[in-house]
Design a protein around this motif. Structure first.
Motif, PDB file in Angstrom:
ATOM      1  N   TYR A   1     -58.827 -32.943  13.353  1.00  0.00           N
ATOM      2  CA  TYR A   1     -58.597 -33.539  12.041  1.00  0.00           C
ATOM      3  C   TYR A   1     -57.835 -34.853  12.174  1.00  0.00           C
ATOM      4  O   TYR A   1     -58.161 -35.841  11.499  1.00  0.00           O
ATOM      5  CB  TYR A   1     -57.846 -32.556  11.136  1.00  0.00           C
ATOM      6  CG  TYR A   1     -57.741 -33.054   9.713  1.00  0.00           C
ATOM      7  CD1 TYR A   1     -58.880 -33.140   8.917  1.00  0.00           C
ATOM      8  CD2 TYR A   1     -56.530 -33.459   9.172  1.00  0.00           C
ATOM      9  CE1 TYR A   1     -58.808 -33.615   7.615  1.00  0.00           C
ATOM     10  CE2 TYR A   1     -56.449 -33.938   7.867  1.00  0.00           C
ATOM     11  CZ  TYR A   1     -57.594 -34.006   7.098  1.00  0.00           C
ATOM     12  OH  TYR A   1     -57.535 -34.489   5.818  1.00  0.00           O
TER      13      TYR A   1
ATOM     14  N   ALA B   1     -61.568 -30.569   6.530  1.00  0.00           N
ATOM     15  CA  ALA B   1     -60.309 -29.807   6.504  1.00  0.00           C
ATOM     16  C   ALA B   1     -60.548 -28.387   6.003  1.00  0.00           C
ATOM     17  O   ALA B   1     -59.976 -27.418   6.530  1.00  0.00           O
ATOM     18  CB  ALA B   1     -59.287 -30.510   5.612  1.00  0.00           C
TER      19      ALA B   1
ATOM     20  N   LEU C   1     -57.680 -25.523   7.520  1.00  0.00           N
ATOM     21  CA  LEU C   1     -56.324 -26.054   7.578  1.00  0.00           C
ATOM     22  C   LEU C   1     -55.582 -25.713   6.293  1.00  0.00           C
ATOM     23  O   LEU C   1     -56.091 -25.955   5.195  1.00  0.00           O
ATOM     24  CB  LEU C   1     -56.346 -27.585   7.755  1.00  0.00           C
ATOM     25  CG  LEU C   1     -56.926 -28.137   9.055  1.00  0.00           C
ATOM     26  CD1 LEU C   1     -56.951 -29.660   9.007  1.00  0.00           C
ATOM     27  CD2 LEU C   1     -56.138 -27.661  10.265  1.00  0.00           C
TER      28      LEU C   1
ATOM     29  N   LYS D   1     -52.388 -29.760   6.410  1.00  0.00           N
ATOM     30  CA  LYS D   1     -53.297 -30.907   6.262  1.00  0.00           C
ATOM     31  C   LYS D   1     -52.519 -32.145   5.827  1.00  0.00           C
ATOM     32  O   LYS D   1     -52.674 -33.233   6.409  1.00  0.00           O
ATOM     33  CB  LYS D   1     -54.379 -30.573   5.234  1.00  0.00           C
ATOM     34  CG  LYS D   1     -55.295 -31.745   4.860  1.00  0.00           C
ATOM     35  CD  LYS D   1     -56.292 -31.304   3.796  1.00  0.00           C
ATOM     36  CE  LYS D   1     -57.226 -32.437   3.369  1.00  0.00           C
ATOM     37  NZ  LYS D   1     -56.552 -33.438   2.519  1.00  0.00           N
TER      38      LYS D   1
END
Length: 224
Positions: A183, A205, A210, A215
């Protein structure tokens, strides 16, 4: 297919390219000498060519002070580790185990993380739709100059030509730490003011599973 050294060169040259776009020479002093990578023989300049094609016409911005300080592949692990620590502190929970980010792993596991991150980078490059057939040929040509490994070439050709699918990208993450690093690499490459790219990031995401707080902390760490 060995990708660790290739990815390290790409990330270092990408940081230098973005710093040049974002602010010219004043950012070189903050880059920890990464500019020297481009002035040396072959590899650095070739990596810059490949990364430039992946970046496309991204809006100039300064990407992550920590990437400048640590440079290359290790920076992703450092950023992910710091983000995990901050996120857990915000929750008021002590980590049960230390996050196994790639800056803390033996070489074989670093290679696994590297391949997943490279997959994420190639996908993120396609998120704005700029990678057409001609661009794909150019990117493959630059990668061939960097590393003529036939297995890598076949993999890259397949990744560039498949439809953009965040779920497919996310399947490469076999650990939460790998998901975080993928990410981070994606956030570094996309322009979040572009609607298509922002939508891709949000869906990636979600597919990476996440937590919203993690995130947000990963994004914050990239932009510091």
């Amino acid at each position: 297919m060995i990708t660790r050294g290739l990815l390290d060169q790409l990330l270092k040259s990408g940081q230098d390219l973005l710093q040049k776009k974002a602010g010219g020479t004043q950012n070189k002093a903050a880059s920890g000498g990464l500019g020297s990578l481009l002035s040396g023989a072959g590899g650095g300049a070739l990596a810059a060519g490949a990364m430039g094609l992946l970046l496309g016409n991204k809006k100039a911005r300064k990407v992550g002070g920590k990437v400048a300080v640590y440079g290359g592949l290790a920076a992703l692990g450092v950023i992910a580790y710091k983000a995990y620590g901050n996120w857990q502190a915000q929750q008021g929970t002590a980590p049960q185990t230390e996050p196994q980010t790639l800056d803390r792993l033996p070489p074989a596991q670093v290679e696994q993380h590297s391949q997943a991150i490279l997959k994420a980078l190639v996908a993120a490059a396609k998120a704005d739709g700029h990678v057409d057939a001609r661009e794909r040929e150019l990117i493959e040509g630059e990668f061939r100059k960097l590393d003529n490994d036939q297995e890598l070439q076949q993999w890259l050709h397949a990744e560039l030509n498949k439809p953009l699918d965040p779920a497919d990208v996310a399947r490469a993450a076999s650990t939460p730490e790998m998901a975080a690093e993928m990410y981070i690499a994606s956030v570094m490459l996309v322009d979040e003011e572009n609607f298509m790219e922002k939508s891709y990031l949000d869906e990636l995401a979600r597919q990476l599973k996440l937590e919203p707080g993690l995130k947000a902390e990963l994004e914050r760490q990239v932009r510091l």
